[in-house]
Design an enzyme around this catalytic site. Structure first.
Site, PDB file in Angstrom:
ATOM      1  N   ASP A  38      43.623  29.530  38.015  1.00 31.33           N
ATOM      2  CA  ASP A  38      44.239  28.260  38.376  1.00 31.33           C
ATOM      3  C   ASP A  38      45.761  28.392  38.362  1.00 31.33           C
ATOM      4  O   ASP A  38      46.383  28.496  37.295  1.00 31.33           O
ATOM      5  CB  ASP A  38      43.778  27.179  37.396  1.00 31.33           C
ATOM      6  CG  ASP A  38      44.129  25.780  37.849  1.00 31.33           C
ATOM      7  OD1 ASP A  38      45.309  25.556  38.209  1.00 31.33           O
ATOM      8  OD2 ASP A  38      43.239  24.909  37.835  1.00 31.33           O
ATOM      9  N   ASP A  62      41.176  36.815  39.994  1.00 28.01           N
ATOM     10  CA  ASP A  62      39.771  36.435  39.979  1.00 28.01           C
ATOM     11  C   ASP A  62      39.012  37.622  39.389  1.00 28.01           C
ATOM     12  O   ASP A  62      38.850  38.652  40.047  1.00 28.01           O
ATOM     13  CB  ASP A  62      39.286  36.133  41.392  1.00 28.01           C
ATOM     14  CG  ASP A  62      37.801  35.787  41.450  1.00 28.01           C
ATOM     15  OD1 ASP A  62      37.129  35.826  40.390  1.00 28.01           O
ATOM     16  OD2 ASP A  62      37.307  35.501  42.556  1.00 28.01           O
ATOM     17  N   ASN A  85      40.212  37.756  27.063  1.00 29.36           N
ATOM     18  CA  ASN A  85      39.789  36.430  26.615  1.00 29.36           C
ATOM     19  C   ASN A  85      38.955  35.670  27.643  1.00 29.36           C
ATOM     20  O   ASN A  85      38.115  34.854  27.265  1.00 29.36           O
ATOM     21  CB  ASN A  85      41.022  35.604  26.254  1.00 29.36           C
ATOM     22  CG  ASN A  85      40.693  34.147  26.040  1.00 29.36           C
ATOM     23  OD1 ASN A  85      40.097  33.770  25.032  1.00 29.36           O
ATOM     24  ND2 ASN A  85      41.062  33.303  27.000  1.00 29.36           N
ATOM     25  N   TYR A 150      25.116  34.450  28.150  1.00 31.72           N
ATOM     26  CA  TYR A 150      26.413  34.478  27.475  1.00 31.72           C
ATOM     27  C   TYR A 150      26.336  35.309  26.199  1.00 31.72           C
ATOM     28  O   TYR A 150      27.188  36.179  25.953  1.00 31.72           O
ATOM     29  CB  TYR A 150      26.834  33.043  27.156  1.00 31.72           C
ATOM     30  CG  TYR A 150      28.196  32.911  26.516  1.00 31.72           C
ATOM     31  CD1 TYR A 150      29.354  33.124  27.248  1.00 31.72           C
ATOM     32  CD2 TYR A 150      28.320  32.541  25.174  1.00 31.72           C
ATOM     33  CE1 TYR A 150      30.609  32.979  26.673  1.00 31.72           C
ATOM     34  CE2 TYR A 150      29.571  32.395  24.587  1.00 31.72           C
ATOM     35  CZ  TYR A 150      30.710  32.619  25.346  1.00 31.72           C
ATOM     36  OH  TYR A 150      31.950  32.489  24.765  1.00 31.72           O
ATOM     37  N   LYS A 154      28.374  38.875  25.293  1.00 31.10           N
ATOM     38  CA  LYS A 154      29.296  38.951  24.157  1.00 31.10           C
ATOM     39  C   LYS A 154      28.845  40.013  23.148  1.00 31.10           C
ATOM     40  O   LYS A 154      29.681  40.690  22.537  1.00 31.10           O
ATOM     41  CB  LYS A 154      29.423  37.586  23.482  1.00 31.10           C
ATOM     42  CG  LYS A 154      30.141  36.550  24.340  1.00 31.10           C
ATOM     43  CD  LYS A 154      31.540  37.021  24.733  1.00 31.10           C
ATOM     44  CE  LYS A 154      32.314  35.946  25.467  1.00 31.10           C
ATOM     45  NZ  LYS A 154      33.694  36.391  25.820  1.00 31.10           N
ATOM     46  N   THR A 185      37.489  23.292  22.657  1.00 32.69           N
ATOM     47  CA  THR A 185      38.098  23.485  23.968  1.00 32.69           C
ATOM     48  C   THR A 185      37.354  22.621  24.979  1.00 32.69           C
ATOM     49  O   THR A 185      36.216  22.198  24.751  1.00 32.69           O
ATOM     50  CB  THR A 185      38.021  24.951  24.414  1.00 32.69           C
ATOM     51  OG1 THR A 185      36.647  25.303  24.647  1.00 32.69           O
ATOM     52  CG2 THR A 185      38.615  25.881  23.365  1.00 32.69           C
TER      53      THR A 185
END
Length: 248
Positions: A38, A62, A85, A150, A154, A185
């Site tokens: 962004d 990207d 991150n 996910y 990780k 967040t």
């Protein structure tokens, strides 16, 4: 803790933990390369840093695109600290997980840090110093329904942390990971609401030994520690910043 005269590249640095890390690194004296998709958010992060007297620049990338990832590595040049991150978090039961979401999570959470590290690490090795910090998740250890993809990515990133520590350590490059617990967040709060409903935030807070979710700044402080010389004898470690969620 100081990062004076250090250059740091942080992916996913336009929001959440990544943005807080960028702000904290800059306050500690680092020249920060803010990366994300962004452009507007990237500009806002850089502006916040420069208005506070810090140094930063934005490089759009990207991370699902290997050419974009290589361009990021080229634009960053020689860096002292790499923070992997950026993350993608598809939430779905295994039986209904779509292929596109699976592929995106693997690309962003696993393939991107792998090949970005492969591109950045040689200059650290040649210089004989450097710190790489990977951002994992408590879901790599704690089973949570709907987080299968996910969690798997990780867990793989934590495995890479140990392997890279063994590969790069003899050259003076340290590699560690932070495994955050539930953190306030925008991404996490949205996901929690989708999976657990309106009471989701409270449910997660009650699972930690401190009875609350983390603030992004609290996780960023741990990342700063691993990036700084105060953790000079630490490599191959996964630091659980989860208020005891994986301890009890």
């Amino acid at each position: 803790m100081t990062l004076t005269e250090k250059t740091a590249l942080i992916t996913g640095a336009t929001a959440g933990i990544g943005k807080e890390t960028a702000l904290l690194f800059a306050a500690a004296g680092a020249d920060v390369i803010v990366s994300g998709r962004d452009i507007a958010r990237g500009a806002a992060t850089v502006d916040a840093i420069t208005r506070a007297g810090g140094k930063a620049r934005f490089v759009a990338a990207d991370l699902t695109d290997l050419d974009s990832l290589r361009a990021l590595a080229d634009a960053a040049g020689a860096v002292d600290v790499l923070v992997n991150n950026a993350g993608a978090q598809p939430l779905s039961p295994t039986v209904s997980q779509d292929v596109d979401g699976f592929d995106t999570a693997v690309a962003v959470n696993l393939r991107a840090p792998y090949f970005l590290t492969a591109a950045i690490a040689p200059k650290m090795i040649a210089r004989g110093s450097g710190a790489i910090v990977n951002i994992s998740s408590m879901t790599a250890t704690v089973a949570m329904p709907g987080f299968s993809v996910y969690s798997a990515t990780k867990a793989a990133l934590e495995s890479l942390t140990r392997t890279w520590a063994a590969e790069f350590g003899p050259a003076g490059v340290r590699v560690n990971a932070v495994s955050p617990g539930s953190t306030r967040t925008e991404t996490v709060l949205t996901a929690v609401a989708e999976v657990l409903g309106e009471s989701g935030e409270q449910q997660l807070a009650q699972l930690s030994l401190l009875g609350r979710m983390a603030e992004p700044r609290e996780i960023a402080e741990v990342i700063l520690f691993l990036a700084s010389e105060r953790s000079s004898y630490l490599t191959g470690a996964v630091i659980a910043a989860d208020a005891g969620r994986t301890a009890a």
